[in-house]
Structure formats: C-alpha cells, structure tokens
Design a protein around this motif. Structure first.
Motif, mmCIF file in Angstrom:
data_model
loop_
_atom_site.group_PDB
_atom_site.id
_atom_site.type_symbol
_atom_site.label_atom_id
_atom_site.label_comp_id
_atom_site.label_asym_id
_atom_site.label_seq_id
_atom_site.Cartn_x
_atom_site.Cartn_y
_atom_site.Cartn_z
ATOM 1 N N THR A 1 0.863 -1.173 0.000
ATOM 2 C CA THR A 1 0.000 0.000 0.000
ATOM 3 C C THR A 1 0.903 1.228 0.000
ATOM 4 O OG1 THR A 1 -1.766 -1.145 1.179
ATOM 5 C CG2 THR A 1 -1.767 1.258 1.271
ATOM 6 N N ILE A 2 0.760 2.062 -1.031
ATOM 7 C CA ILE A 2 1.686 3.169 -1.261
ATOM 8 C C ILE A 2 0.847 4.426 -1.446
ATOM 9 C CG2 ILE A 2 3.510 4.042 -2.769
ATOM 10 C CD1 ILE A 2 4.040 1.102 -3.593
ATOM 11 N N ARG A 3 0.910 5.364 -0.501
ATOM 12 C CA ARG A 3 0.017 6.513 -0.598
ATOM 13 C C ARG A 3 0.626 7.780 -0.019
ATOM 14 N NH1 ARG A 3 -4.361 3.525 3.176
ATOM 15 N NH2 ARG A 3 -3.231 3.598 5.151
ATOM 16 N N ARG A 4 0.280 8.883 -0.668
ATOM 17 C CA ARG A 4 0.640 10.240 -0.228
ATOM 18 C C ARG A 4 2.146 10.437 -0.127
ATOM 19 N NH1 ARG A 4 -2.287 9.026 4.041
ATOM 20 N NH2 ARG A 4 -0.881 10.153 5.432
ATOM 21 N N ASN A 5 2.877 9.794 -1.013
ATOM 22 C CA ASN A 5 4.326 9.999 -1.066
ATOM 23 C C ASN A 5 4.699 11.039 -2.115
ATOM 24 O OD1 ASN A 5 5.467 7.611 0.679
ATOM 25 N ND2 ASN A 5 3.873 6.712 -0.607
ATOM 26 N N ASN A 6 5.910 11.579 -1.971
ATOM 27 C CA ASN A 6 6.541 12.416 -2.989
ATOM 28 C C ASN A 6 5.886 13.780 -3.139
ATOM 29 O OD1 ASN A 6 8.658 12.649 -4.865
ATOM 30 N ND2 ASN A 6 7.378 12.015 -6.580
ATOM 31 N N TRP A 7 5.074 14.179 -2.183
ATOM 32 C CA TRP A 7 4.412 15.475 -2.301
ATOM 33 C C TRP A 7 5.430 16.625 -2.223
ATOM 34 C CZ3 TRP A 7 -0.805 15.702 0.875
ATOM 35 C CH2 TRP A 7 -1.689 14.719 0.390
ATOM 36 N N VAL A 8 6.400 16.507 -1.336
ATOM 37 C CA VAL A 8 7.348 17.611 -1.136
ATOM 38 C C VAL A 8 8.293 17.711 -2.329
ATOM 39 C CG1 VAL A 8 9.228 18.462 0.307
ATOM 40 C CG2 VAL A 8 7.189 17.497 1.375
ATOM 41 N N GLU A 9 8.937 16.613 -2.698
ATOM 42 C CA GLU A 9 9.904 16.657 -3.797
ATOM 43 C C GLU A 9 9.225 16.885 -5.148
ATOM 44 O OE1 GLU A 9 12.662 13.464 -3.841
ATOM 45 O OE2 GLU A 9 13.099 13.635 -1.716
ATOM 46 N N GLY A 10 8.093 16.227 -5.367
ATOM 47 C CA GLY A 10 7.405 16.410 -6.626
ATOM 48 C C GLY A 10 6.952 17.843 -6.825
ATOM 49 N N ARG A 11 6.358 18.434 -5.787
ATOM 50 C CA ARG A 11 5.888 19.815 -5.898
ATOM 51 C C ARG A 11 7.056 20.776 -6.074
ATOM 52 N NH1 ARG A 11 2.602 19.499 -2.224
ATOM 53 N NH2 ARG A 11 0.689 19.439 -3.479
ATOM 54 N N LYS A 12 8.160 20.494 -5.403
ATOM 55 C CA LYS A 12 9.317 21.386 -5.534
ATOM 56 C C LYS A 12 9.845 21.379 -6.964
ATOM 57 C CE LYS A 12 13.534 22.629 -3.079
ATOM 58 N NZ LYS A 12 14.411 22.317 -1.921
ATOM 59 N N ALA A 13 9.884 20.196 -7.588
ATOM 60 C CA ALA A 13 10.332 20.111 -8.977
ATOM 61 C C ALA A 13 9.376 20.844 -9.909
ATOM 62 C CB ALA A 13 10.470 18.648 -9.389
ATOM 63 N N ALA A 14 8.076 20.669 -9.690
ATOM 64 C CA ALA A 14 7.088 21.345 -10.531
ATOM 65 C C ALA A 14 7.191 22.858 -10.393
ATOM 66 C CB ALA A 14 5.691 20.863 -10.171
ATOM 67 N N ASP A 15 7.403 23.323 -9.185
ATOM 68 C CA ASP A 15 7.488 24.765 -8.951
ATOM 69 C C ASP A 15 8.690 25.387 -9.651
ATOM 70 O OD1 ASP A 15 5.204 24.664 -7.437
ATOM 71 O OD2 ASP A 15 6.219 24.749 -5.497
ATOM 72 N N ARG A 16 9.754 24.602 -9.829
ATOM 73 C CA ARG A 16 10.915 25.156 -10.522
ATOM 74 C C ARG A 16 10.859 24.913 -12.032
ATOM 75 N NH1 ARG A 16 13.961 20.816 -7.618
ATOM 76 N NH2 ARG A 16 14.325 19.147 -9.117
#
Length: 509
Positions: A302-317
């Motif tokens: 069960t894999i959930r709610r991961n990568n929010w911090v790193e993914g969003r940071k990459a998108a923002d840049r």
C-alpha cells in the motif's frame, strides 16, 4: 541524487498516526485478489511499533548476567568478563557507557542483550557507537538505543556490519548517522527506527556483499533529521533504509512513513529483493527507488501520499522530469544474475494519491567507466573489471550490452493507481507514468550517444504495463520527457502499453 544529480528537498511532513490514516490491513486474502484484479488492502496489519513497543523480560532470564544502570560502563565491563554465548539482562533505567567517544560494547559470538521494560542505552551525545565488533550471531532485543553520535555513513548498532545479528523489538532513535548497519543473514524484526540523523538503517558492508537480509514488521519513521541531501547536494546518502550491494533481501510488513526524502532506496548492484506487504506513506520523496540493481518482486504494498514535497518542488521550478513515487532507475531483470526471479515484477500494489506513479528511467550517459557514473568505481554485475568498459571494446558485443545497467524486463501489472488532485493539491505534473531515457551525449567516446538508449528502453527491452486499473487524470510519458500521452496514445502504436487495463478519469479512488 544519482538519478539526475539533483538534491532532495528540505521539508519533512508531520508523523501521521495509524488512527488518522485508517491504515489497517488483513491477514486474509481479499476477494479482489482473484486473478486479474489488483489488491485493495495491505496483506497484514501495519507495523505500529513506535506507539506501543513490546516489553522485554521483567526478570532476568535463567543464567543471564544482570547489568546495573547505576554503574557507568557496567555493560561493557561485564561483556568483557563473560564468555561467548552469554545473555545479558539490562535492568530498567538509563544505562551509560564511559564518556570516551569510542567507548562501546564489543559483543562476543552468540551474545544476547535483552532489555527489561524501561531499559535504555543512552549515548548522551558523547559516545559514537553502541554495539560494534566482528562477532557473529549477536542478538539485541527489547532495548532502546538513543542519542549516539555516529559520523555520517556510519551506524550505531552493529557498527562494523558483522554477520548473523538479530535486532528485534527495539527502539533505535535520535542518533546521528544510521540507527544501525547490516551484515549478512541479519534479521531486523519489529523495531522502531525513528528520527535518526541520516538513515534508519544503512545496509552497507565495506567488504563483500550482504546476503540473506530480512527486514520485517518494523516501523521506520522520520529519519534523515540532518537533511543530508541538502548538506551534500546530490549525495544520494539518505533514506528510511538504504541498501547497497545486498544479494537476497526480504522486506515485508513494514510501515515506512514520514521520512525526509526516500522511504526505501536500493542503490548499486542489489539483487533478488522481495518487497511485499509494506505500507509506504507520506514520505517527502519517493516511496521506493530501485537503482542500478537487478531482479526484484514488488507486490501487495500500500503506497500513498508519497513524494508530495519533492514532486511539488520540482514542478514549482519548472522541471518536466516525471518524478515518481516508485522509481526504477537503470535496473531490470537479468537471467544471468542468480535470483528467485529473472525480472522486476511490480504487481497487486495499491498506489493512491501520490505525486505521480511509476517511472522507468535509464540514463544514457551512466555506464561503467563513464565520468557520469555517480556510483564511482562500480561496474555492473556482468563485468567485474571496470577498466574493460573502454573504447574500442565497449562498442562491440558483449561489452556494449554488459557495461550498461539496463532498465529491462520490468513487468507492471494488476496494480491500482488512484489519484485525486484535490487531495494532492496539484494542477499538473502529479499524475504521470513514464518510460524514458535522455539523449546520450557524454563522454565523447560513449557508444550510447543519441537516441539509442531511449529507443531501447521504450521498444526493445521488454518493459510492459498491462492489466492495471487507473482512476483519475493520468498521463503517460514515453521515450523522452517531451512526449506526454493520453491513455489512448499510450495504448496505441508504437508503445502498445497497458493492454487489458481500465481507465476511469473521475478523481478520487
């Protein structure tokens, strides 16, 4: 980070208790796991160890040596004066070592260290290591080990990566470096590995490979408090657990959550992994990275709610790379490397509300003897001498194939991928699957320049998605980051992926 030499982000999420997440599994096989249907639940109850650790023996076991917390250094002294295969019972209270920073317990073969309820071995931010030495078959149980200050990349428990250790029902927390190291045949069961400075565990051995590692029913939470990816940009030196050159590992039933950065990271010539029935959630970065490694089964997680911090940071840049929650980088199935499987099989997992899904990636410039190989000095398991991977021989068989870690023979099926953008709070780049490589350019003598690797990973290396269930607005990236496809294009030629899969655009899941 070795995938693209990028640093990991800084922020860490708050610890989420089981009651808040509703994360409960069952030991029974769900009806949905009939053939062709993905699992919708973890296969066992989540390992909620930190909130309620198991109690050790309230009285000294028969024949055990009693260790007195009132006597500084008593554990070290009694270990030295007792024969091999002795059992030590640590009385309730805070046990201390001598104040010298190198003071530590050096067990003898077969020693057992058992803590009574409330027994704590405290390094007081003075001692570097708790347990070290080369003795085999040592057991540590029901003990809290805390506040040791191991240097970076070193560990507090089993500092010297001795073989055959059993660490069970213990809390290893608030230490610098790694909470523990790993040796061959090590069993790590039902522990709380919490808020250590770099890793919960660093499965690394300076000489030889680690074989037969078991990591089962642990809670691995809040590690990398030192934020080492920021301090050493691109080091690839953190994770809830990091595995290096491990040959044969069973990683099952663990709750890996709220770590700063990656949850589980297998990096450089690992082989024969079974990663199953874990709950991986709310890690700042990827839940799982399998990098420059071989032959694995990843199932029923069960894999959930991961990568929010790193993914969003990459998108923002403005970065278009498909940062993934399950990231397979230069890794694949290889029949010539002995294992329980000859492919990487990812199936019957539930991925819900993560920042993106699974990315299969291969760096065309990363191969043995290339300056772009961030696993410096290492070569594939098919070529023992890195110097052989040089021109002109590397341009011809067999070295043309064997000098490169290849993302090949990856089989992704019967998984459920659900995404609700209102939960993840994103508008773009958070709902992608990917199968791609870069355009090879470096070094100038590389035989992999141009689109050769991108064409190979996409069309020739037997990587396939099929029989999956998608809920939400998923997109697909193929060949290179610029090719973003809808489900119809992904299923059509020339990619022909996700045969037999179903797609429902409605958010949620």
């Amino acid at each position: 980070m070795k995938w693209r030499n990028w640093a990991l982000p800084v922020a860490a999420q708050a610890i989420v208790l089981l009651a808040a997440t509703g994360c409960m599994g069952t030991s029974d096989t769900p009806a949905a796991e009939s053939k062709g249907q993905p699992s919708t639940a973890a296969a066992r109850s989540v390992a909620r160890v930190c909130a309620k650790p198991a109690d050790g023996p309230a009285k000294a076991p028969k024949g055990a040596v009693t260790v007195d917390p009132a006597v500084v250094g008593d554990l070290v002294a009694k270990t030295k004066s007792s024969p091999a295969n002795s059992t030590f019972w640590l009385k309730p209270g805070k046990h201390r070592l001598d104040p010298d920073r190198f003071s530590q317990v050096i067990p003898k073969k077969g020693n057992r260290y058992l803590g009574a309820p409330g027994a704590v071995l405290d390094g007081r931010k003075k001692n570097q290591y708790a347990f070290g030495g080369a003795a085999h078959d040592v057991t540590i149980g029901y003990l809290t080990v805390q506040r040791f200050v191991a240097p970076p990349d070193e560990g507090v428990v089993n500092h010297d990566s001795a073989d055959g250790w059993v660490i069970e029902h213990s809390t290893i927390q608030h230490n610098s470096g790694a909470g523990l190291m790993a040796g061959a045949r090590q069993q790590v069961r039902a522990n709380c590995l919490r808020e250590n400075g770099q890793y919960g565990m660093n499965a690394y051995k300076s000489k030889g490979r680690i074989r037969g590692l078991v990591v089962e029913d642990n809670e691995i939470v809040g590690n990398n408090t030192g934020d080492w990816e920021r301090r050493r940009k691109g080091c690839g030196c953190t994770g809830g657990i990091k595995f290096w050159a491990v040959d044969g590992a069973d990683v099952r039933g663990n709750w890996v959550h709220d770590n700063r950065g990656t949850g589980l990271w297998a990096d450089t010539n690992n082989n024969d992994f079974r990663i199953e029935e874990n709950v991986l959630e709310a890690n700042d970065g990827a839940a799982l990275i399998y990098e420059t490694s071989y032959n694995a089964v990843i199932r029923k997680n069960t894999i959930r709610r991961n990568n929010w911090v790193e993914g969003r940071k990459a998108a923002d840049r403005g970065d278009s790379f498909p940062f993934a929650t399950v990231y397979v980088s230069e890794s694949g199935g290889e029949p010539r490397v002995k294992a329980r499987t000859d492919k990487i099989e990812i199936y019957r997992n539930v991925l819900q509300d993560n920042w993106s899904g699974i990315t299969l990636w291969e760096n065309a410039d990363r191969f043995c003897n290339s300056p772009a190989n961030t696993s410096s000095g290492d070569c594939t398991l098919l070529v023992r001498d890195v110097d052989r991977c040089a021109r002109p021989a590397i341009a011809k068989a067999p070295l043309y194939a064997d000098c490169r870690w290849k993302t090949q023979r990856v089989d992704i099926h019967d998984n459920r991928f659900a995404l609700d953008k209102s939960v993840v709070e994103c508008t773009a780049q958070c709902g992608r699957m990917a199968l791609l490589a870069n355009y090879g350019t470096y070094p100038d003598w590389s035989p992999y320049q141009g689109e050769r690797v991108a064409e190979a990973i996409t069309q020739k290396q037997h990587n396939r998605w099929h029989d999956n269930t998608y809920v939400g607005p998923w997109k697909f990236v193929a060949h290179d980051p610029s090719r973003v496809l809808d489900s119809g294009q992904w299923q059509g030629g020339p990619y022909e992926q996700d045969k037999g899969s179903t797609f429902r655009v409605r958010g949620g899941g």
